[in-house]
Design a protein around this motif. Sequence first.
Motif, PDB file in Angstrom:
ATOM      1  N   ALA A  59      23.043  29.251  63.572  1.00 42.35           N
ATOM      2  CA  ALA A  59      23.049  30.618  64.092  1.00 42.35           C
ATOM      3  C   ALA A  59      23.948  31.547  63.276  1.00 42.35           C
ATOM      4  CB  ALA A  59      23.497  30.614  65.552  1.00 42.35           C
ATOM      5  N   ARG A  60      24.833  30.987  62.468  1.00 46.35           N
ATOM      6  CA  ARG A  60      25.738  31.818  61.675  1.00 46.35           C
ATOM      7  C   ARG A  60      25.091  32.368  60.417  1.00 46.35           C
ATOM      8  NH1 ARG A  60      30.387  27.749  60.386  1.00 46.35           N
ATOM      9  NH2 ARG A  60      28.542  26.405  60.123  1.00 46.35           N
ATOM     10  N   LEU A  61      23.925  31.843  60.040  1.00 43.72           N
ATOM     11  CA  LEU A  61      23.287  32.204  58.780  1.00 43.72           C
ATOM     12  C   LEU A  61      22.645  33.584  58.820  1.00 43.72           C
ATOM     13  CD1 LEU A  61      21.543  28.827  57.899  1.00 43.72           C
ATOM     14  CD2 LEU A  61      23.358  29.908  56.567  1.00 43.72           C
ATOM     15  N   ALA A  62      22.791  34.324  57.734  1.00 39.75           N
ATOM     16  CA  ALA A  62      22.086  35.589  57.537  1.00 39.75           C
ATOM     17  C   ALA A  62      21.823  35.745  56.048  1.00 39.75           C
ATOM     18  CB  ALA A  62      22.904  36.768  58.065  1.00 39.75           C
ATOM     19  N   LYS A  63      20.601  36.106  55.689  1.00 44.45           N
ATOM     20  CA  LYS A  63      20.252  36.257  54.284  1.00 44.45           C
ATOM     21  C   LYS A  63      20.717  37.619  53.775  1.00 44.45           C
ATOM     22  CE  LYS A  63      16.559  35.221  51.040  1.00 44.45           C
ATOM     23  NZ  LYS A  63      15.170  34.746  50.885  1.00 44.45           N
ATOM     24  N   VAL A  64      21.324  37.629  52.603  1.00 45.55           N
ATOM     25  CA  VAL A  64      21.770  38.869  51.980  1.00 45.55           C
ATOM     26  C   VAL A  64      20.532  39.669  51.567  1.00 45.55           C
ATOM     27  CG1 VAL A  64      22.947  39.853  49.976  1.00 45.55           C
ATOM     28  CG2 VAL A  64      23.960  37.910  51.197  1.00 45.55           C
ATOM     29  N   PRO A  65      20.360  40.900  52.064  1.00 40.71           N
ATOM     30  CA  PRO A  65      19.126  41.657  51.799  1.00 40.71           C
ATOM     31  C   PRO A  65      19.200  42.551  50.563  1.00 40.71           C
ATOM     32  CG  PRO A  65      20.409  42.805  53.444  1.00 40.71           C
ATOM     33  CD  PRO A  65      21.216  41.570  53.065  1.00 40.71           C
ATOM     34  N   PHE A  66      20.089  42.239  49.638  1.00 41.05           N
ATOM     35  CA  PHE A  66      20.276  43.067  48.452  1.00 41.05           C
ATOM     36  C   PHE A  66      19.879  42.287  47.199  1.00 41.05           C
ATOM     37  CE2 PHE A  66      24.057  43.717  51.301  1.00 41.05           C
ATOM     38  CZ  PHE A  66      23.523  44.800  51.988  1.00 41.05           C
ATOM     39  N   ASP A  67      19.548  43.016  46.151  1.00 44.84           N
ATOM     40  CA  ASP A  67      19.327  42.378  44.854  1.00 44.84           C
ATOM     41  C   ASP A  67      20.658  41.840  44.328  1.00 44.84           C
ATOM     42  OD1 ASP A  67      16.625  42.961  44.827  1.00 44.84           O
ATOM     43  OD2 ASP A  67      16.908  44.882  43.809  1.00 44.84           O
ATOM     44  N   VAL A  68      20.622  40.626  43.819  1.00 48.99           N
ATOM     45  CA  VAL A  68      21.835  39.970  43.323  1.00 48.99           C
ATOM     46  C   VAL A  68      21.671  39.688  41.840  1.00 48.99           C
ATOM     47  CG1 VAL A  68      23.289  37.909  43.486  1.00 48.99           C
ATOM     48  CG2 VAL A  68      22.382  38.961  45.575  1.00 48.99           C
ATOM     49  N   HIS A  69      22.656  40.096  41.059  1.00 46.73           N
ATOM     50  CA  HIS A  69      22.662  39.788  39.633  1.00 46.73           C
ATOM     51  C   HIS A  69      23.163  38.358  39.435  1.00 46.73           C
ATOM     52  CE1 HIS A  69      23.451  44.384  39.458  1.00 46.73           C
ATOM     53  NE2 HIS A  69      22.159  44.124  39.584  1.00 46.73           N
ATOM     54  N   THR A  70      23.313  37.920  38.195  1.00 49.23           N
ATOM     55  CA  THR A  70      23.799  36.562  37.951  1.00 49.23           C
ATOM     56  C   THR A  70      25.111  36.330  38.693  1.00 49.23           C
ATOM     57  OG1 THR A  70      22.789  36.560  35.751  1.00 49.23           O
ATOM     58  CG2 THR A  70      24.492  34.918  36.185  1.00 49.23           C
ATOM     59  N   PRO A  71      25.161  35.330  39.574  1.00 51.70           N
ATOM     60  CA  PRO A  71      26.356  35.141  40.399  1.00 51.70           C
ATOM     61  C   PRO A  71      27.593  34.792  39.578  1.00 51.70           C
ATOM     62  CG  PRO A  71      24.473  34.015  41.366  1.00 51.70           C
ATOM     63  CD  PRO A  71      24.056  34.442  39.989  1.00 51.70           C
ATOM     64  N   ASP A  72      28.641  35.567  39.767  1.00 49.56           N
ATOM     65  CA  ASP A  72      29.968  35.272  39.233  1.00 49.56           C
ATOM     66  C   ASP A  72      30.966  35.936  40.172  1.00 49.56           C
ATOM     67  OD1 ASP A  72      29.900  37.984  38.610  1.00 49.56           O
ATOM     68  OD2 ASP A  72      29.680  37.669  36.451  1.00 49.56           O
ATOM     69  N   HIS A  73      32.247  35.914  39.824  1.00 48.90           N
ATOM     70  CA  HIS A  73      33.259  36.441  40.741  1.00 48.90           C
ATOM     71  C   HIS A  73      33.075  37.935  40.989  1.00 48.90           C
ATOM     72  CE1 HIS A  73      36.971  36.639  42.942  1.00 48.90           C
ATOM     73  NE2 HIS A  73      37.462  37.555  42.123  1.00 48.90           N
ATOM     74  N   GLU A  74      32.792  38.696  39.945  1.00 47.60           N
ATOM     75  CA  GLU A  74      32.618  40.140  40.104  1.00 47.60           C
ATOM     76  C   GLU A  74      31.408  40.454  40.973  1.00 47.60           C
ATOM     77  OE1 GLU A  74      34.641  42.606  39.262  1.00 47.60           O
ATOM     78  OE2 GLU A  74      36.025  41.013  38.654  1.00 47.60           O
ATOM     79  N   GLU A  75      30.333  39.686  40.794  1.00 48.47           N
ATOM     80  CA  GLU A  75      29.139  39.912  41.610  1.00 48.47           C
ATOM     81  C   GLU A  75      29.407  39.550  43.067  1.00 48.47           C
ATOM     82  OE1 GLU A  75      24.999  40.984  42.159  1.00 48.47           O
ATOM     83  OE2 GLU A  75      26.727  41.582  40.957  1.00 48.47           O
ATOM     84  N   LEU A  76      30.186  38.513  43.291  1.00 50.26           N
ATOM     85  CA  LEU A  76      30.573  38.129  44.646  1.00 50.26           C
ATOM     86  C   LEU A  76      31.297  39.279  45.341  1.00 50.26           C
ATOM     87  CD1 LEU A  76      30.856  35.698  46.731  1.00 50.26           C
ATOM     88  CD2 LEU A  76      33.119  35.361  45.712  1.00 50.26           C
ATOM     89  N   LEU A  77      32.227  39.906  44.659  1.00 48.74           N
ATOM     90  CA  LEU A  77      32.993  41.012  45.241  1.00 48.74           C
ATOM     91  C   LEU A  77      32.098  42.232  45.463  1.00 48.74           C
ATOM     92  CD1 LEU A  77      36.359  40.764  43.272  1.00 48.74           C
ATOM     93  CD2 LEU A  77      35.759  39.759  45.493  1.00 48.74           C
ATOM     94  N   ARG A  78      31.162  42.476  44.540  1.00 49.88           N
ATOM     95  CA  ARG A  78      30.247  43.606  44.710  1.00 49.88           C
ATOM     96  C   ARG A  78      29.350  43.418  45.933  1.00 49.88           C
ATOM     97  NH1 ARG A  78      25.101  45.610  43.562  1.00 49.88           N
ATOM     98  NH2 ARG A  78      24.313  43.533  42.992  1.00 49.88           N
ATOM     99  N   ILE A  79      28.810  42.211  46.074  1.00 51.89           N
ATOM    100  CA  ILE A  79      27.953  41.937  47.224  1.00 51.89           C
ATOM    101  C   ILE A  79      28.767  41.996  48.517  1.00 51.89           C
ATOM    102  CG2 ILE A  79      26.555  40.156  48.358  1.00 51.89           C
ATOM    103  CD1 ILE A  79      25.128  41.632  46.085  1.00 51.89           C
ATOM    104  N   ASN A  80      30.002  41.540  48.483  1.00 52.84           N
ATOM    105  CA  ASN A  80      30.843  41.628  49.676  1.00 52.84           C
ATOM    106  C   ASN A  80      31.010  43.082  50.120  1.00 52.84           C
ATOM    107  OD1 ASN A  80      32.823  40.698  51.693  1.00 52.84           O
ATOM    108  ND2 ASN A  80      34.296  41.755  50.392  1.00 52.84           N
ATOM    109  N   ARG A  81      31.245  43.974  49.163  1.00 55.78           N
ATOM    110  CA  ARG A  81      31.403  45.391  49.521  1.00 55.78           C
ATOM    111  C   ARG A  81      30.132  45.931  50.176  1.00 55.78           C
ATOM    112  NH1 ARG A  81      34.138  45.359  44.436  1.00 55.78           N
ATOM    113  NH2 ARG A  81      32.266  46.133  43.354  1.00 55.78           N
TER     114      ARG A  81
END
Length: 212
Positions: free
Chosen positions: A172-194
């Motif tokens: 029940a905790r799962l939710a799919k991120v509804p945004f386009d994601v670039h190659t995953p790295d630390h900076e992309e993680l922080l961008r998606i978090n925002r």
Amino acid sequence: MLPDLEEAGLWISLDAKRQRITALNEQDEKVFDYRPPLPAVPIAPDQTLEGYLSQVQDEPGSYLILLMQAGAASLGLFEEGEVTLHKAIKKYMVRKKQGKAQLNYLQTRGKSKAGSRIRLANTTRFLEEINEYLQKWEAYEPAERILYYCNPQLWGLLHQAQPAPPFDKKDARLAKVPFDVHTPDHEELLRINRKCLQAELRVYLEDDRLNG
């Protein structure tokens, strides 16, 4: 978070599947719909607006973001919107020139070639390493929400790996991120978090009763 919608003469519905709050006017016209920030407490089935708002916190609790593509993953544990633990993982899983991930390539040809065996081993280790971190973090601080981005095939392989992730596909905790994601790295993680911390409001009809 929202004005007193029912006193404004609007009919309110909560959609647990889409995680949206929708307002209709007396003419049954959609006035707006609202999606809370993704790390927020999820809307439960058959929940009332009053019941949902009573659970909403000023700041999100502990939540996990997992971004996965073939050969690249970034995962982070967050508290009140700030990253507390993070890890980026990269493995050689894609054939040069063709750009085909090993998990697809093995279904066609090349199973016996040395490069294929290396990519297959890296694919296996890639999934194992992700789950090892997930298991470790779950034991350290269980996440209240798990936000993920991954294609269905890779998501299925993650759940077949050993060790398995500390959650199943229907958690029940799962939710799919509804945004386009670039190659995953630390900076992309922080961008998606925002982006995940932002609510979404879609207004279809202007209504002066919502002002103030």
